[in-house]
Enzyme design. Structure first.
Site, short mmCIF file in Angstrom:
data_model
loop_
_atom_site.label_atom_id
_atom_site.label_comp_id
_atom_site.label_asym_id
_atom_site.label_seq_id
_atom_site.Cartn_x
_atom_site.Cartn_y
_atom_site.Cartn_z
N HIS B 214 -7.54 90.84 -62.52
CA HIS B 214 -6.53 89.82 -62.21
C HIS B 214 -5.79 89.45 -63.50
CE1 HIS B 214 -5.17 85.67 -61.62
NE2 HIS B 214 -5.31 85.81 -60.32
N ARG B 257 -2.31 91.39 -59.45
CA ARG B 257 -3.34 92.36 -59.06
C ARG B 257 -2.64 93.49 -58.33
NH1 ARG B 257 -6.81 88.83 -55.00
NH2 ARG B 257 -5.61 86.92 -55.36
N LYS B 260 -0.30 93.29 -54.92
CA LYS B 260 0.09 91.91 -54.63
C LYS B 260 1.57 91.77 -55.00
CE LYS B 260 -2.39 88.39 -54.42
NZ LYS B 260 -2.50 87.38 -53.36
N ASP B 263 5.26 87.85 -59.31
CA ASP B 263 5.18 86.39 -59.49
C ASP B 263 5.53 86.11 -60.95
OD1 ASP B 263 4.30 83.81 -60.13
OD2 ASP B 263 2.54 83.90 -58.83
N CYS B 265 4.86 83.89 -63.07
CA CYS B 265 3.89 83.40 -64.05
C CYS B 265 3.20 84.57 -64.77
CB CYS B 265 2.87 82.46 -63.43
SG CYS B 265 1.61 83.23 -62.41
N TYR B 266 3.11 85.72 -64.09
CA TYR B 266 2.49 86.88 -64.73
C TYR B 266 3.38 87.51 -65.80
CZ TYR B 266 -0.97 86.23 -61.13
OH TYR B 266 -1.93 85.68 -60.33
N ASP B 320 8.40 80.96 -58.84
CA ASP B 320 7.53 82.13 -58.69
C ASP B 320 8.36 83.34 -58.28
OD1 ASP B 320 6.10 84.03 -57.20
OD2 ASP B 320 4.73 82.59 -56.29
N ASP B 327 8.74 74.97 -60.13
CA ASP B 327 7.69 74.04 -60.51
C ASP B 327 7.42 74.19 -62.01
OD1 ASP B 327 5.29 75.89 -60.98
OD2 ASP B 327 5.94 76.51 -58.98
N HIS B 330 5.28 77.40 -63.22
CA HIS B 330 6.02 78.66 -63.28
C HIS B 330 7.13 78.62 -64.33
CE1 HIS B 330 3.91 79.59 -59.49
NE2 HIS B 330 4.04 80.83 -59.91
#
Lengths: 331, 437
Positions: B214, B257, B260, B263, B265-266, B320, B327, B330
């Site tokens: 992850h 992952r 998935k 996003d 934040c990654y 995201d 938010d 993020h």
């Protein structure tokens, strides 16, 4: 039994008359100030007072439920709740029902799942202390299976089969109560429903690892064949290729890329089909490069990496570097 | 018989619809030629951040145990945007001092239990504040006791007293100890072994042994070892192989992952893995592994394109993915990831759009500005040692020394029209910029 006074403010409750709520002290320059919703400050004021008194009681337990109702991520409230449950030696079956809702509705909340984990450990410890060994084992095994079903229910209700905390709970149950040996059919069912679910693939590996380690040749062959079959059904699925390479190459539990000729055959078949359809498959090319490298055919392996630079532009730099690395190793 | 794309499943349906949403934003710019839209909306983001810094609406009540996080997310987003105003520093110091527990560590709010996550957030926010007053908030002796108390018998760290143990704990504890120069061998004891047990068959790191690789936990595990200069304990090549495949072919951003959705934040959690790995290889001895000289294996421009075109909310803040609201979490990590992607290992700046999009440079180990990491180092180095003499992690120190030894940052902006039409999805299309080893 929880929060049964409903909407009556704590300040008007007879059984809370002896407690003076403690206001939150943010200091003179508070930041990230939340404009709390109605009732929030009062409940937390009483909670701070109870903490200061270090009181573990039935009313304190009930208060933590109210705090959690306002903020289920309040780890202090969950912690205090466990203290109350322990000190008062309260029957824990109701507590499981209490956490059912929270884990199902807030599946990404660490506190709820951790609380549930504690609860299961505590219940099984108590059963072992109270019942005969046979009765205790029976009760515990039945509870463990209910937990596994509960995990499946949570996934179904939320239509999310990849929730991290949920999987963590499942593996905890399997480990704690030694149920790994029954788990493979469950994994296969999930993979039949969604062959691309990487959480299920990961679970498969963990199940195998906990059933048979060091790996036997039989199990390794079974798993490699499972991956190969899966690749045939959906060759652009990253999970199956990754799973294959969990058993091939260098490292603990692995055998050489060249030791299973079917792998190379399948790679070439996938690449042929892709070419016929005027497309490509980066996973097949990558696996083929690994095989060619293992065979010592540096030129052919480098050619695969050059092909990957063309077809997989976003990873172009990585593939170029892999080719360089190979040339460097070959001298 | 081989089928390339098997029957649709939940995963592929979600992926297709997400791709469509993201590509709609890209197409809008390609078709309209509105290249000016590849532009960081600094003023909108800053105004939105400033509002949140002081006051949050009632629907944030569920995050009342994460208030130091808001202070860090917002303060760090501001500093990365180059606008953390000095007047905030005393307020950060004052408020966080009320979240510190007398027994050491910081809590999610006043009178809550000390917890490693808000402890990391609070200490990082104090480093962002960057004043002696802010540094002096931390009771380092009590902090050291707290960190030692959180060490878990199975390896790793508990998040709080009688709390859960997972990979976040390692990073929070070791990053805090290193930032405060109280890292010791006894604190690190057993940690490399624990983290190695959590490196999975895929190559990335899981939150706990047995779970799935992850992005967030991978950053936590890798950065922990890199700070301490012990990344060699991991299979770094396997790690890199996993990480490169997490950049999305069409969207340009990262997934956390396999299979998935993308996003933002990654952008940081996965994006920062590459320079960390590069530096881990370098510190391990580059004679063993020849390293690329000016890049870190991933593609920075498509990442920036995803963030700038698909993730900026018109009312300020980053999200995201499209169709989500902005938010603070993020916004912080989207901007942190963008900043990481804008500085390569030779001090070049692979920058999408014009210079106005360039963010401040960050320290990849702590995720505060590089300059702030240097500033706090000067302060803590001069302090007398505690009863158990600690230090900053050697890996983090060596990286800063190496960066300082390089020539000054060279800014290269790539014209947006080239990057935006470059296209990384198909087979052959012109490259955004000439990329050499």
């Amino acid at each position: 039994m929880y929060a049964d006074d409903g909407d009556v403010p704590y300040s008007e409750r007879e059984d809370w008359k002896d407690v003076t709520p403690v206001p939150q002290n943010d200091g003179p320059h508070p930041l990230a100030v939340i404009r709390y919703p109605p009732g929030f400050e009062e409940v937390h004021g009483y909670f701070r007072a109870i903490q200061q008194k270090n009181e573990t009681s039935k009313r304190a337990l009930q208060l933590t439920a109210d705090v959690i109702q306002h903020n289920s991520a309040n780890y202090t409230a969950w912690y205090y709740r466990r203290r109350c449950l322990k000190d008062l030696a309260i029957e824990l079956d109701d507590e499981r029902i209490f956490t059912d809702k929270w884990a199902r509705d807030c599946p990404k909340n660490y506190q709820v799942w951790y609380h549930r984990r504690w609860l299961i450990s505590e219940i099984s410890a108590r059963k072992r202390a109270e019942l005969s060994p046979e009765e205790a084992e029976k009760a515990i095994q039945s509870m463990a299976r209910e937990e596994l079903q509960y995990h499946l229910d949570c996934m179904q209700v939320n239509n999310d089969y990849k929730n991290y905390n949920g999987w963590s709970h499942r593996q905890f149950i399997l480990q704690q109560f030694k149920l790994w040996h029954e788990e493979l059919p469950f994994v296969e069912q999930l993979l039949r429903e969604d062959i691309r679910n990487n959480s299920a693939w990961n679970h498969r590996f963990t199940v195998v690892r906990n059933q048979t380690w060091p790996l036997t040749d039989t199990v390794r062959t079974r798993e490699i064949n499972f991956a190969l079959e899966s690749i045939r059904k959906c060759a652009n699925n990253e999970c199956a290729w990754n799973y294959l390479s969990a058993f091939l190459g260098e490292g603990d539990g692995k055998v050489s890329w060249t030791s299973v000729p079917e792998v190379e055959t399948l790679c070439r078949e996938v690449l042929d089909v892709a070419e016929q359809q005027h497309t490509s498959c980066r996973f097949a090319s990558q696996a083929l490069a690994d095989i060619l490298e293992a065979k010592g055919d540096v030129t052919a392996a480098v050619a695969q990496y050059e092909h990957l630079q063309e077809i997989d532009r976003i990873r172009e730099k990585y593939w170029r570097w892999k080719a360089e690395l190979l040339r460097h190793k070959a001298g | 018989m081989v089928i390339l794309d098997g029957p649709e499943t939940l995963t592929s349906e979600d992926q297709h619809s997400c791709e469509e949403n993201v590509l709609a934003f890209f197409k809008h710019v390609w078709l309209s030629g509105a290249q000016a839209e590849i532009c960081l909306q600094r003023e909108a983001h800053l105004a939105w951040l400033k509002r949140g810094f002081t006051s949050l609406p009632p629907n944030f009540a569920g995050l009342d145990a994460s208030r130091p996080w808001f202070v860090f997310w917002i303060a760090h987003a501001m500093e990365v945007l180059g606008d953390f105003d000095d007047h905030w520093a005393p307020k950060v110091a004052s408020f966080l001092s009320h979240c510190q527990d007398p027994t050491g560590g910081f809590a999610g709010g006043p009178s809550q239990l000390p917890h490693l996550a808000p402890t990391y957030a609070a200490v990082s926010a104090l480093m962002v504040a960057g004043t002696e007053e802010a540094y002096q908030v931390v009771d380092r002796a009590a902090m050291y006791d707290f960190l030692m108390r959180m060490k878990s018998p199975e390896g790793g760290f508990k998040m709080h007293d009688e709390g859960e143990t997972d990979m976040r704990g390692c990073y929070c504890a070791i990053a805090v100890a290193s930032m405060l120069h109280i890292l010791t061998d006894e604190l690190m004891e057993g940690i490399p072994e624990y983290i190695c047990r959590c490196q999975t068959w895929e190559g990335g790191i899981a939150g706990e042994e047995g779970l799935e690789a992850h992005g967030g936990y991978s950053y936590c595990g890798l950065a922990t070892l890199c700070i301490a200069g012990k990344a060699d304990a991991l299979d770094l090549h396997g790690f890199l192989k996993w990480a490169v495949h997490k950049q999305m072919t069409h969207e340009g951003g990262f997934q956390g992952r396999a299979n998935k959705l993308v996003d933002s934040c990654y952008s940081f959690w996965q994006g920062a893995i590459f320079p960390l790995l590069h530096e881990a290889f370098r510190q391990g001895g580059s004679e063993k592994v020849p390293l690329p000289k000016d890049h870190c294996w991933f593609a920075p421009e498509p990442l920036q394109m995803y963030l700038l075109l698909a993730c900026q909310h018109p009312a300020g803040g980053l999200r995201d993915k499209p169709n989500k609201s902005a938010d603070f979490y993020h916004t912080c990590y989207a901007l942190s990831g963008m900043a990481v992607s804008q500085y390569d290992v030779s001090n070049h700046t692979p920058l999408l759009g014009d210079l106005g999009n360039l963010l401040e440079r960050t320290d990849i180990y702590y995720n505060v500005l590089l300059e702030k990491a240097e500033r706090k180092c000067t302060f803590f180095e001069a302090l007398p040692p505690l009863a158990v003499p600690g230090r900053e992690g050697v890996g983090a120190v060596r990286w800063r020394q190496h960066v300082a030894s390089l020539s000054a940052v060279e800014v290269e902006a790539s014209p947006p029209h080239q990057a935006a039409t470059g296209g990384y999805g198909g087979t052959a299309s012109p490259s955004a910029r000439d990329q050499t080893m």
